[in-house]
Every structure is written in C-alpha cells, then in structure tokens.
Design an enzyme around this catalytic site. Structure first.
Site, PDB file in Angstrom:
ATOM      1  N   GLN A  16      -4.509  -1.796   9.680  1.00 48.96           N
ATOM      2  CA  GLN A  16      -4.401  -3.117   9.063  1.00 48.96           C
ATOM      3  C   GLN A  16      -4.966  -4.191  10.005  1.00 48.96           C
ATOM      4  OE1 GLN A  16      -3.235  -3.675   5.824  1.00 48.96           O
ATOM      5  NE2 GLN A  16      -3.969  -5.746   6.170  1.00 48.96           N
ATOM      6  N   ASP A  39     -11.469   2.886   4.218  1.00 48.49           N
ATOM      7  CA  ASP A  39     -11.749   1.459   4.096  1.00 48.49           C
ATOM      8  C   ASP A  39     -13.264   1.190   4.123  1.00 48.49           C
ATOM      9  OD1 ASP A  39      -9.749  -0.346   3.636  1.00 48.49           O
ATOM     10  OD2 ASP A  39      -9.131  -0.532   5.726  1.00 48.49           O
ATOM     11  N   LYS A  91       0.844  -1.198   0.000  1.00 45.59           N
ATOM     12  CA  LYS A  91       0.000   0.000   0.000  1.00 45.59           C
ATOM     13  C   LYS A  91       0.883   1.253   0.000  1.00 45.59           C
ATOM     14  CE  LYS A  91      -3.824  -2.362   2.201  1.00 45.59           C
ATOM     15  NZ  LYS A  91      -4.394  -2.876   3.444  1.00 45.59           N
TER      16      LYS A  91
END
Ligand code: NDP
Length: 283
Positions: free
Chosen positions: A95, A118, A51
């Site tokens: 994460q 997200d 990422k």
C-alpha cells in the site's frame, strides 16, 4: 446523459469471480493476495481493510501484513522476498505511500513481476508500453473495463487524460493509445488546459482537486471519466469533475463515489485470480 455505474459493474465482476473461485477451489487452487501496510495512515488502513473484505467475499485468500512505521527498508524487502516464494500467494500489493525513509521504487521492483497484480513493476510497465499482455494498474484497467461494458470503443477518438502519475495518468494514456485513441496528456504545467479538454471526445481526469473540471471545459456529448477522490470539509466524497454542471453536457459520466473507485478493487481481485490461474497452469 448516461451514468457509467462502476458500482453495479464491480459487483457483477466480483460475483463472477466468486463463482470462478469456487470452481478453482474444487481443483485445489485458492487464489491468494498479500497486502502489506506500513504505518498507520488512516486512509491507507481503510483501503487495505476494504481490499481484505473484498477478497474474502470473492473467495480469495487474503494475507494482511501490517508493519511499524519505523521498520527498515531491508525488513520490508525481506518480507516481500518471502512472499515472492510463497506458493499460497499469487498477488503482492504494497500500500502506497510508504514512509519517506523507504525507497518506494526499490520496493516495487522487489515484487516478482508474476505477482505484481498492481502492475507497477517496471517490467510490467514496459510490457504495457509495448502493447503486450501484462498486469495493468487497476484504476486505468477499471476505466477500460467500464468503457467496454457500455459499448464505448475508444478507437479513433480524441482522448484527453489530465494527470501523468504512474498509477493513473501514464497507464491510462498507454491503454487508450493501445486501443487506438489519439491522446493528449495534460498536467500541472500544461498551458491553456481548457483548449485541450474542449477537443476531447473522451476526457479522463485524475488530478486530486475537487470539482476542478467544469462544464465550460467539456465538449458537448463527450464521455467523462472522473478518477479523482477528494474528501470535502463536510466529509462528503467528491471527484475532480464538477458533476452537476458537466453531467448535463456530456453523453456519459462516472459518478464519485460509485464510478471508478469500486472498479479499482474489482480489477485487483481479477488480476489476482489471473495470476493464480497462470501459476496453476505452469506448475
Ligand atoms: P498524483 O498527485 O500523483 O497526480 C496528480 C496529477 O494531476 C499530476 O500529474 C499533476 O501534474 C496533475 N495536476 C495537478 N494539478 C493540476 C492542474 N491544476 N491542472 C492539470 N493537472 C494537474 O495523483 P494520482 O494520480 O495518484 O491520483 C489522482 C486522483 O485520482 C486523486 O484524487 C486520487 O485520490 C485519485 N485516485 C483514485 C483512484 C480510484 O480508485 N478511483 C485510484 C488512484 C487515485 P504534475 O505531474 O505536473 O504534478
């Protein structure tokens, strides 16, 4: 049968974002994404590094925060609260999975919805369910983008989603429902799975079991989207769909790797740029 090439499409999206970011930079805006990694899980480290690399390539400022496996929940929440008010950061990603002593739901709710790129915050989940514009989880959003790119309109289709997780199955169900498909959602307690999958014009599979969906479970001419990522003992990556047998029976199929995976990162970058632009407009 045609391959839905997520790698090529993601490269195109990333290239366009790079151009857009150059223009934003001229106006004094550099989109910024903060990624928090707790612990040293190798798979999570790989995802976070990838990422970070993608951000840099697309002209997005990337802030990687690594925290020890044993940090307290409060320390993590305090870090998120600082990022919530940091003007250089427009997207915050934690994460997953987190260590067991940390309440993931509480962590995700601490990210302000405006920076929840997200799409996991309950506020954004609610907006997706009610069909309003919001940040949508990147993997199912990437699937929708791929369908659009290949001119596949789910309206009126019988769609079957296997998997009901908050990051894949449920948002996929909502996106397809909002797009006018008729949805069947299957999971580990579903009876007669094959009976359901055989009805599907569009089959989306996110289970986490290598090659579980075989040709006998797929309707002839169906569109098959394989979200699964499984590493075999020989180190090879494979999806949840038995590609070799299913490919000859369906009309479109995503490969693994090179299908949904690269689209997920492209959508994360896109959500971050969208967030930065909203921030800029409301300043
Ligand atoms: P989860 O483990 O959270 O969910 C798996 C789902 O599959 C559950 O709903 C489970 O049912 C269902 N399931 C398990 N076994 C069966 C079975 N035998 N028959 C029918 N349904 C079953 O996984 P995720 O949703 O997080 O991920 C799914 C897959 O997608 C994984 O391979 C993951 O690596 C991959 N993935 C890929 C991404 C990408 O970028 N391409 C991003 C995110 C995930 P139940 O709810 O009843 O337990």
């Amino acid at each position: 049968m045609q391959i839905l090439d997520g790698k090529a499409l993601s490269n195109k999206i990333k290239e366009n974002l790079k151009i857009e970011n150059e223009k934003l930079k001229e106006k004094g805006l550099i989109p910024g994404l903060a990624v928090i990694l707790v612990g040293e899980d190798p798979a999570s480290q790989t995802y976070v590094n990838s990422k970070e690399k993608s951000c840099q390539a697309a002209g997005i400022y990337s802030k990687k925060i690594t925290m020890d496996e044993n940090i307290s929940e409060k320390e993590l929440l305090d870090t998120i609260k600082e990022l919530n008010i940091d003007d250089k950061i427009h997207g915050i990603l934690v994460q997953l999975p987190l260590p067991k002593h940390i309440n993931s739901a509480k962590v995700l709710e601490t990210i302000v919805p405006e920076k929840d790129v997200d799409g996991f915050h309950e506020y954004n989940v609610g907006k997706l369910v009610t069909g309003n514009e919001t940040f949508v989880p990147c993997t199912p959003l990437g699937v929708m983008k791929m369908l659009e790119e290949y001119g596949i309109n789910p309206t009126g289709m019988d769609a079957c989603v296997i998997g009901r997780s908050n990051i894949v199955g449920k948002p996929m169900m909502n996106l397809l429902l909002n797009a006018g498909a008729t949805i069947t959602v299957c999971h580990s307690k579903t009876k007669n799975l094959k009976e359901k999958t055989l009805q599907a014009d569009l089959l989306v599979v996110g289970i986490g079991k290598a090659n579980m969906v075989t040709a006998d479970m797929v309707k002839k001419g169906a569109i098959v989207i394989d979200v699964g990522i499984n590493r075999l003992e020989n180190g090879k990556l494979t999806g949840d769909v038995d590609f070799d047998s299913v490919a000859s029976k369906c009309s479109y199929i995503t490969p693994v790797p090179g299908g949904v995976g690269p689209m997920t990162i492209a959508m994360l970058l896109q959500n971050t740029v969208t967030s930065a632009k909203r921030f800029f407009e409301t300043k």
